[in-house]
Structure formats: C-alpha cells, structure tokens
Design a protein around this motif. Structure first.
Motif, short mmCIF file in Angstrom:
data_model
loop_
_atom_site.label_atom_id
_atom_site.label_comp_id
_atom_site.label_asym_id
_atom_site.label_seq_id
_atom_site.Cartn_x
_atom_site.Cartn_y
_atom_site.Cartn_z
N LEU A 1 0.81 -1.22 0.00
CA LEU A 1 0.00 0.00 0.00
C LEU A 1 0.84 1.27 0.00
CD1 LEU A 1 -2.80 -0.73 2.63
CD2 LEU A 1 -3.06 -0.55 0.15
N HIS A 2 1.94 1.22 0.73
CA HIS A 2 2.65 2.48 0.95
C HIS A 2 3.98 2.60 0.20
CE1 HIS A 2 -0.54 3.33 3.66
NE2 HIS A 2 -0.22 2.32 4.46
N LEU B 1 1.45 -0.39 -7.20
CA LEU B 1 0.23 -0.31 -6.39
C LEU B 1 -1.03 -0.32 -7.26
CD1 LEU B 1 -1.21 0.04 -3.69
CD2 LEU B 1 -0.91 2.50 -3.92
N MET C 1 -4.29 -2.75 -6.81
CA MET C 1 -5.55 -2.26 -6.21
C MET C 1 -6.80 -2.92 -6.77
SD MET C 1 -4.75 -0.52 -3.66
CE MET C 1 -6.30 0.19 -3.13
N ALA D 1 -8.36 -4.81 -3.96
CA ALA D 1 -8.62 -4.11 -2.69
C ALA D 1 -9.81 -4.71 -1.91
CB ALA D 1 -8.85 -2.62 -2.93
N GLU E 1 -7.56 2.46 5.27
CA GLU E 1 -6.18 2.56 4.76
C GLU E 1 -6.07 1.99 3.34
OE1 GLU E 1 -3.55 1.17 7.74
OE2 GLU E 1 -1.76 1.33 6.49
N VAL E 2 -6.79 0.88 3.10
CA VAL E 2 -6.74 0.26 1.77
C VAL E 2 -7.42 1.17 0.75
CG1 VAL E 2 -7.67 -1.65 0.39
CG2 VAL E 2 -6.57 -2.13 2.58
N ARG F 1 -5.32 4.46 0.48
CA ARG F 1 -3.87 4.26 0.29
C ARG F 1 -3.08 5.28 1.12
NH1 ARG F 1 -7.25 4.06 -4.03
NH2 ARG F 1 -5.95 4.94 -5.69
N SER F 2 -3.62 5.67 2.26
CA SER F 2 -2.94 6.62 3.15
C SER F 2 -2.75 5.97 4.51
CB SER F 2 -3.80 7.87 3.38
OG SER F 2 -4.27 8.37 2.18
#
Ligand code: ACK
Length: 282
Positions: A107-108, A113, A117, A120, A211-212, A215-216
């Motif tokens: 994710l990070h 990414l 996704m 997700a 968070e997913v 993406r933060s």
C-alpha cells in the motif's frame, strides 16, 4: 535457554519440532522485523520458508504465544506454521513464505500499487474471513488483537491474503504488552484497558478498510505520537470519511469503528456484507 521455554511448549502436540540444522539461511538480509523477532527467508525441506528468530530474552513470551496460537489454526487466510525450534541453538518459528510481502509495503511503498488495487475489496473480504474463523474457534474465540497491514501478507501475485503475527493473540482478556507501533489500529477500549472482546478486531479491520481505500496511513500528521493517537481515538477521533465512497462501504466502516463495541457488527456480519459488496462493486 531451552529449558525455560520447553515445558510450555511440550503441551503443544500440534507443533512439530524442527531441527535448526535443517534450515538453510541463504540470505543474511532480514525480510524485516515483526512485533517481535526478525524474519528471514530460508529453505527447509526443499521449501522456501520464512523463519522468525527471537533475538532477545524478553521476546520469549510472544514467541510462545505465537507458536501456541498458530498451531491451533488452519485456514486459507491465515499463514501456515510448519513448526518451531524450541530447543535451540536458536529459537525460531518456521512458516510459509509469502512472496508478496506485507499489505503495508504494497500500500505504501509498491511502485505497482495501481495493479494491485484490483484486489482491494477482495483483501478486505479475505481478512474478514480469516478473522471470522478466529472468532468462531471453540471452545473460546481467538482474538488477534494486532490486526494491521504490516501483519497481512500477500501471496499468489497479491491475490491471496494471509494474516500473520500471532504474538499478541489470546482467547481471553490479558494485558496487551506488545503493541508497539499499533496505536492507529487499536480499539479505544483496549487502550483504556476496559473489558474487551472480539469487537476490538472489528475496529482494527475498519481502519484497515480506510487505509486500503485511501492508500494513506491513518493519523499520519507530522509529530503524531502513539500516545497522542491512542488518546484522540479514545476521545472519539477517527480518520476522515472517504470522498466518493460508496454508501454501503461507508456505513459498514462507520459501524465497525463505533466507540461502543456492542454497536459494532460481528465479524460474521462483516463477512456477509463484504460478500454482497464484492458481488455488487467491480
Ligand atoms: O513488510 P514485509 O515485506 O513483510 O516485512 C515484514 C517483515 O517480515 C516483518 O514482519 C515480512 N514477513 C513476515 N512474515 C513473512 C512471511 N511468512 N513471508 C514473507 N515475509 C514475511 C513482513
């Protein structure tokens, strides 16, 4: 060293004892550090494996807990434990190797990414399935208590998710002593050391959902400290609602992070709702 730990583990009839000599470490670079121990890639009986070595005396308790709890579980969304070395020369647990690394890394930090996704909603569903299994264990539910993206591993090109790190799992309310770095996902009642139950994992799941989808990293403002996060969550603070979030997901997320555990859905209800969401949304 072994004599202090073996009596606890001898009761673990399901944990095969692994001979440390049979593990070939070919990469001295660690994959990383978990809530305890350092994880290395290795080969054991012609299989690529991940080996978690304990490095400090004070990690023994978490090691015992992880071996005990992981040896009781068997589910496609939970990492498989092959066995453990409890007799030295080093204590370690040997588990399946997840080539995709952690969801946190993907994710990070992953440059791919965007490709990942597509999965997700499936990740969230699979995580819910694994946790539902733990909560339905007999005679007592097993609480993971440290659900967060660093403890969710990916295999099969990122399609398949497996929960790992059972060093703080428990089937009863015990003091949480090993929760470093987990403040953002921790339910307020756990921090407050009030009575808590399976709903603490439901809370953590909702933060993973946020968070997913964003993406933060939750509560990632400069200067944020673990204690500051715990305190503000206890006071009712949550991550901001997600712009353009489908209402069915938003209402599930908000229910799951409700301040009162009794107002959160069970993980079985989350599974049912996520199953519907996955079949409606692309
Ligand atoms: O984020 P990562 O790449 O995925 O780095 C962390 C680190 O070890 C500490 O947990 C990685 N890790 C943990 N268990 C496994 C496993 N079974 N297979 C592959 N990587 C693992 C995790």
């Amino acid at each position: 060293m072994a004599s202090a730990i073996s009596p606890n583990l001898e009761n673990q009839q399901f944990t095969p004892e692994i001979d440390y000599e049979e593990i070939q470490f070919f990469n001295s670079q660690a994959l990383g550090e978990g809530s305890f121990g350092v994880v290395f890639q290795a080969v054991w009986r012609n299989k690529l494996v991940a080996v978690k070595n304990i490095t400090r005396e004070n990690e023994k308790q978490a090691f015992i807990v992880e071996v005990r709890q992981l040896s009781r579980v068997n589910h496609p969304n939970i990492v498989t434990l092959y066995g453990a070395c409890t007799k030295g020369p080093k204590m370690c647990l040997v588990m399946e190797y997840a080539e995709g690394g952690s969801l946190f890394n993907v994710l990070h930090y992953s440059p791919r990414l965007k490709y990942y996704m597509n999965h997700a909603l499936s990740w969230l569903y699979q995580c819910a399935l694994g946790v539902e299994y733990l909560h339905n264990m007999k005679p007592k539910p097993l609480l993971h208590r440290d659900l967060k993206p660093p403890n969710l591993l990916l295999v099969d090109k990122g399609k398949h998710l497996k929960i790992c790190d059972f060093g703080t799992a428990a089937d009863q309310k015990t003091e949480m002593t090993n929760n470093k770095g987990s403040a953002a996902w921790m339910a307020p009642e756990v921090f407050a050391s009030k009575k808590y139950n399976e709903k603490c994992d439901v809370f953590s799941w909702s933060i993973i959902l946020w968070e997913v989808l964003t993406r933060s990293r939750p509560y990632n403002s400069p200067g944020a400290t673990s204690l500051g996060i715990l305190w503000s969550v206890h006071q009712g603070k949550r991550p901001p609602l997600i712009k353009d979030c489908p209402p069915c997901i938003e209402s599930l997320m908000v229910r799951c992070w409700h301040q009162l555990p009794e107002n959160r859905p069970s993980m079985s209800e989350v599974v049912i709702i996520m199953n519907d969401i996955c079949s409606i949304l692309p």
